[in-house]
Design an enzyme around this catalytic site. Structure first.
Site, PDB file in Angstrom:
ATOM      1  N   CYS A 290       0.822  -1.210   0.000  1.00  0.00           N
ATOM      2  CA  CYS A 290       0.000   0.000   0.000  1.00  0.00           C
ATOM      3  C   CYS A 290       0.854   1.256   0.000  1.00  0.00           C
ATOM      4  O   CYS A 290       0.409   2.311  -0.471  1.00  0.00           O
ATOM      5  CB  CYS A 290      -0.942   0.001   1.209  1.00  0.00           C
ATOM      6  N   VAL A 291       2.080   1.184   0.517  1.00  0.00           N
ATOM      7  CA  VAL A 291       2.965   2.356   0.524  1.00  0.00           C
ATOM      8  C   VAL A 291       4.276   2.065  -0.185  1.00  0.00           C
ATOM      9  O   VAL A 291       5.253   2.792  -0.030  1.00  0.00           O
ATOM     10  CB  VAL A 291       3.242   2.821   1.975  1.00  0.00           C
TER      11      VAL A 291
END
EC number: 2.3.2.26
Length: 1016
Positions: A984-985
């Site tokens: 997600c990051v």
């Protein structure tokens, strides 16, 4: 009032009002007296005029009576003829004279021709001939007209005049014929024919009237070429413009006219063609086309090349001045289904083109035509007629330009039959005409040079346009049914004997496409100077906008092939040398802002055609985007999104933005289901906050700053694009396209397609890469483009090979027992679907096999998934303005969605990597990491990138565009622990391994085992 009398005293107004009123009365009185005197004078003059006219009339009547007596005393003498000429149009006297001449026979004229009064007789008989023609024109069904025509026949017929005029017959006949031709012979004969209803074609006067039409052509040819040209021109202009000319004539007269019509000498008409094309009204021109269609085609094989070329140029020029649809039957909208193969499901530009055609045709009233005229016109675009024309011109190259002009004009004025015309030409010539047009006319044409603005407008190059434009239409149409194996067969690859080949080599296509790109770009870039909406191409009636559309379709079709399998040199499609790219990007972004609504709401939908008029830069980007570098277009796209976000996300504090965002709670393992329930109707242009629920029913900790939504999008993509769910199918390349089954067209399924379109639009909007690949023909739907035979290979290779076999089948296609149907099977149940009305009863023949191939391809690639594609694109358009997507082709759109399918540039990745924890660029573990990754092969590097970012392809503009940046964080000193990631990051959590060998083993184990994903 005085007390002792009844007299009234005069009232005196000391203010002077009485004097003023008196002055006004005096002026009005004077004016009235002047008017009265003027009226008396006018009446007096009128009385004098009336008296004068009456005296003149009486004198005229007396003179006519005297002349009539003179005529009666010497009906066939010179005095009688002079009296008859002076009397003028007196039907009774003319009938008496023509009857007397017929009774007298040839001796009457021979007496005067050979006598001393020959010159006087010639003058009189010429004038009497005009009177006879007027009488016939005014009363063609009168009994006297029969004798009038017999007299005219004896004077104008080269054969009859030999008997009636003796040795001087040739000179005298020419003299009389020239006189009457210049004074209305053809208009008067045309009026006579027009006044006779077609039902009265057995009238006795018609067999005498029809030969008069051809006598001047026999008399003047070849001794008087100028007079011959005038007579021929007048015949076409006045007689061939009559409605139903063949139907007005009895069989004998029709045969006579057809046999004596000097079509073999039609080459003399060339100087008069512009006059004939512009001098008449729409209805008259349509009738000329219809009548020529009746008389000329049977003579094609025997006509000299120059005459055939002149007749084709004549019909082409006339059709070129007609409004679009002028030859269409009133109910022929249904016939337009053939065009719909290539235009339905297309972008709004095609719909706008149809509307523009209708609008253009309604500006000029289109006449309602008789069914017999329509039937005759419908022979023009038939396969039989086109094939006969091709056969008639194949032995002489000088007629090819005329042939192309004719075909081009026919396709332009009759767009619903354009596919039939082009398909027949492709089949009949086998690509030979394409090759001949390019090598013989277009390759050496001055049109299409790098600096072609002045050249395009130069009337001196008018003759270069018809072959260029017809070549454009013809080759573009041939590409619809040309597979990639055939397209690339003309260049550097050995092919088996008799294998189908591209009519042009790839080098020729490269040269041709560059020439057309130069013209098209000039027409977009110089919109204001050229005025494409109103100005016309030199020598043609087509407007520049129509030329631009044709060239754009050609360029898009060729560029699609080049994108799929490159064959042009680097930079071939770019126009960098003609514009400043940085300035182009800046101004294009500014121009696009005018289409953004002032308040949040749907974007203003503007077609590609309208954009070309409103903004030259947006016109280029939406029609020939490949002329601009891909990186520049990506920057423009991102700028469009930024502007849109500014419009939909006002400048507010981050806390307020956080509070205003849409929040959705989704369960692990049910991401698609919960996402659909929570976000199907949400405004996805606003920030979206995602909260995950773990397998124990507890909310996962953390605040979604964008990374959690990326994770949600990644998981959602894995679920919704699973082909086992029934919404999507995959081809042999594992590329997705909508399921065409009946389940996929149900309302609930269409809502899912709409939702998926919105979610992918959100990914594009936020610049989040999605690891999903779509089939090219489905991506074409995103761009409003149509898919044809070349795309069918990726969907159904067996059907594709079958259609290629049919296209080049050397025998009779009817032996294959095919008809216009297709079999569709679902859950083991087969059903037969008509590809056109009554298709099961229409066999596939040599003439219509290309149409069959087009319809099969259209059904499989477009019609079967139309509802699904429309729903998906409806959702996608909620997020992304369609004109933004039209800046890319299918391959570029896939890159925009999922990144570049190229080797990973480690230097670029290292420059754009952030570090956390104890790590820094020079930390030993980091140095070891980069050394290990340098030793990875391409597949291992892609797997590592997918492990960290969820997508195995680098961003399209390099890793500087990855959001958030690639990051490596310290994960402790336990060397037994595997690396983990937070996709997600885009974060890699790497333990501090002391050995390169251990680091390599652990990293590969984590990357390829699928383990190691960390939610923390």
């Amino acid at each position: 009032m005085h007390p002792f009398t009844q007299e009234k005293r005069r009232k005196i107004n000391l203010g002077g009002a009485t004097s003023v009123a008196s002055q006004t009365d005096i002026l009005h009185s004077a004016k009235a007296r002047r008017s009265e005197r003027e009226e008396i004078r006018r009446r007096h003059e009128s009385a004098i005029c009336i008296q004068s006219h009456w005296r003149s009339f009486q004198k005229y009547r007396a003179v006519r009576q005297q002349l009539s007596r003179v005529f009666q005393e010497d009906v066939l003498g010179l005095n009688g003829m002079r009296a008859l000429v002076l009397v003028g149009s007196d039907d009774l006297l003319l009938a008496q004279w023509s009857e007397a001449v017929v009774r007298a026979g040839d001796g009457w004229s021979l007496h005067y021709v050979n006598g001393p009064d020959s010159s006087h007789w010639i003058v009189l008989v010429r004038q009497l001939s005009i009177l006879l023609l007027h009488s016939v024109a005014n009363s063609p069904r009168a009994t006297a007209s029969f004798n009038h025509l017999r007299v005219l026949d004896s004077l104008l017929s080269p054969t009859s005049s030999a008997r009636s005029l003796g040795e001087r017959s040739e000179d005298l006949c020419t003299n009389i014929t020239l006189y009457v031709t210049r004074r209305g012979l053809y208009p008067l004969l045309a009026k006579a024919l027009n006044d006779i209803p077609a039902e009265d074609k057995n009238l006795p006067s018609i067999p005498l009237l029809v030969p008069l039409l051809t006598y001047p052509l026999r008399t003047f040819n070849p001794s008087h070429p100028e007079s011959f040209l005038d007579a021929y021109t007048l015949l076409i202009q006045h007689v061939f413009s009559l409605p139903l000319l063949p139907n007005r004539l009895p069989l004998a007269s029709l045969t006579h006219l057809s046999a004596n019509l000097p079509l073999s000498a039609a080459s003399v008409l060339s100087p008069s063609i512009p006059q004939l094309a512009t001098a008449l009204g729409v209805e008259a021109k349509v009738h000329i086309i219809a009548n020529l269609a009746a008389f000329v085609p049977p003579r094609y094989p025997s006509l000299p090349p120059a005459s055939l070329a002149a007749l084709l140029h004549l019909m082409a020029n006339i059709m070129g001045t007609l409004p679009t649809g002028a030859l269409e039957p009133p109910s022929s909208t249904s016939n337009g289904k053939h065009v719909a193969i290539s235009e339905s499901d297309s972008d709004s530009d095609s719909e706008e083109l149809t509307r523009a055609s209708i609008s253009a045709s309604t500006r000029v009233p289109i006449p309602r035509l008789d069914e017999r005229t329509l039937k005759r016109l419908q022979t023009l675009p038939t396969t039989a007629h086109i094939s006969s024309l091709i056969r008639a011109t194949q032995s002489d190259t000088s007629t090819r330009v005329a042939l192309c002009s004719f075909f081009f004009a026919l396709c332009t004025v009759w767009p619903s039959r354009a596919d039939t015309v082009l398909s027949t030409v492709v089949v009949s010539t086998g690509g030979g005409l394409v090759r001949e047009l390019y090598r013989g006319y277009v390759r050496s044409s001055p049109l299409g040079g790098d600096d072609s603005f002045a050249t395009l407008l130069d009337a001196a190059h008018a003759s270069s346009w018809p072959p260029l434009l017809f070549l454009t239409d013809l080759y573009t149409h041939s590409l619809l049914t040309m597979g990639d194996d055939e397209f690339f067969s003309g260049f550097s690859e050995p092919t088996r004997a008799n294998a189908p080949r591209n009519p042009l080599t790839l080098d020729e296509i490269t040269s041709l496409s560059r020439k057309f790109l130069n013209i098209a770009f000039t027409l977009f870039w110089r919109e204001e100077q050229i005025g494409t909406q109103d100005a016309q191409v030199p020598g043609l009636s087509i407007k520049w906008d129509g030329v631009r559309r044709k060239l754009t379709r050609f360029l898009q079709a060729v560029h699609t092939r080049d994108s799929r399998r490159p064959f042009t040199p680097s930079g071939h499609w770019l126009v960098n040398e003609r514009i400043d790219i940085d300035s182009f990007v800046e101004v294009a972004v500014g121009e696009e802002e005018q289409f953004v609504p002032p308040v949040p709401g749907p974007s203003r939908r503007v077609s590609k055609r309208s954009l070309a008029f409103l903004s030259p830069r947006l016109g280029v980007l939406n029609n020939i985007p490949f002329a601009i570098p891909f990186e520049a277009r990506v920057n423009i796209f991102r700028s469009f999104v930024v502007n849109d976000k500014r419009n939909f996300r006002p400048d507010i504090r981050s806390f307020e933005e956080f509070r205003s965002r849409t929040h959705a709670t989704v369960r692990r393992g049910h991401v698609a289901e919960d996402g659909f329930d929570k976000l199907a109707d949400a405004n996805l242009k606003r920030p979206i906050g995602i909260t995950f629920i773990d397998q124990f029913g507890e909310e996962e900790m953390g605040i979604d700053g964008g990374g959690v939504f990326k994770e949600f999008l990644t998981d959602l993509s894995k679920e919704v694009f699973d082909s086992d769910r029934g919404l999507w199918l995959v081809n042999k390349k594992n590329e997705l396209y909508p399921n065409h089954g009946s389940y996929a067209t149900e309302a609930h399924s269409l809502n899912w397609y709409r939702f998926i379109g919105r979610i992918l639009g959100k990914a594009l909007y936020e610049g989040i890469l999605v690891d999903v690949a779509f089939a090219g023909f489905f991506l074409a739907k995103w761009l409003g483009k149509q898919s044809f035979l070349d795309d069918l290979a990726s969907l159904d290779p067996d059907l594709y090979q079958g259609l290629i076999f049919l296209k080049h089948y050397p025998g009779n296609p009817e032996d294959l027992s095919l008809n216009f149907t297709i079999a569709d099977e679902e859950f083991g149940v087969a059903r037969t679907i008509d590809l056109k009305p009554n298709g099961s009863n229409i066999p596939v023949t040599r003439d219509n096999k290309l149409e069959y191939i087009l319809r099969v391809s259209h059904y499989r690639l477009t019609k079967q998934i139309k509802q699904q594609s429309d729903a998906f694109f409806e959702g996608l358009s909620d997020m992304i303005d369609p004109k933004w997507l039209r800046m890319f082709n299918q391959q570029e759109l896939q890159v925009l969605l999922g990144g570049v399918n190229t080797p990973i540039d480690l230097d670029d990745l290292r420059r754009n990597t952030n570090y956390g924890g104890l790590y820094g660029p020079e930390e030993p573990t980091i140095l070891a990491f980069w050394k290990v990754v340098e030793g990875f092969d391409a597949e291992q590097r892609r797997a590592l990138l997918r492990f960290v970012t969820s997508v195995g392809r680098p961003p399209l503009l390099g890793f500087s565009g990855l959001v958030p940046k690639f990051c490596i964080r310290d994960a402790g000193g336990d060397e037994n622990r595997l690396p983990t990631s937070s996709t997600c990051v885009n974060l890699l959590k790497l333990p501090r391994y002391q050995s390169e060998r251990v680091l390599r083993r652990k990293l590969l184990q984590a990357v390829f085992s699928g383990a190691g994903f960390d939610l923390s």
